[in-house]
Design a protein around this motif. Structure first.
Motif: not given
Length: 127
Positions: A15-23, A115-120
């Motif tokens: 597993r991972l927890q991607p985070i938006s660069v903008a966030d 931001t959710t993964v789908a959103e970013f």
């Protein structure tokens, strides 16, 4: 992706927890300006835990990019032999390490709505 394929080492179930660069940028700016962040160490993680395989499937949705799984041991062997392999040793160790966080301290301190993964992924699609 340029070659039309994304390689998943091993099962892809880690597993991972991607985070938006903008966030991340917003949180860093907030941390610079707010004393509440002083002397804090935060896990910069996104709001969702997901398997690497699920992330790749979302990332490649509606594209012609293929997904190819390779044996994890083969991925490590390739990384040891070839400095230009798709995954380096450190990247493989981090990826399959299944490092996740509850993100509670980040949520408590930051006013940024993550931001959710789908959103970013949707907002960064090149059409």
């Amino acid at each position: 992706m340029k070659k039309g394929v994304i390689i998943i080492p091993g099962s892809g179930k880690y597993r991972l927890q991607p985070i938006s660069v903008a966030d991340v940028a917003k949180i860093i700016l907030e941390a610079i300006n707010e004393k509440k962040f002083s002397k804090k160490i935060l896990d910069l993680v996104g709001p969702q835990k997901m398997s690497f395989e699920d992330f790749v499937k979302l990332f490649t949705k509606n594209t012609s990019v293929k997904i190819q799984k390779i044996n994890l041991e083969s991925a490590y062997d390739e990384a040891k032999r070839n400095t230009r392999s798709v995954y380096g040793l450190e990247s493989l160790n981090i990826l399959v390490g299944d490092y996740t966080s509850d993100g509670k301290q980040l949520k408590k301190l930051s006013d940024v709505k993550l931001t959710t993964v789908a959103e970013f992924l949707q907002s960064s699609r090149l059409s």
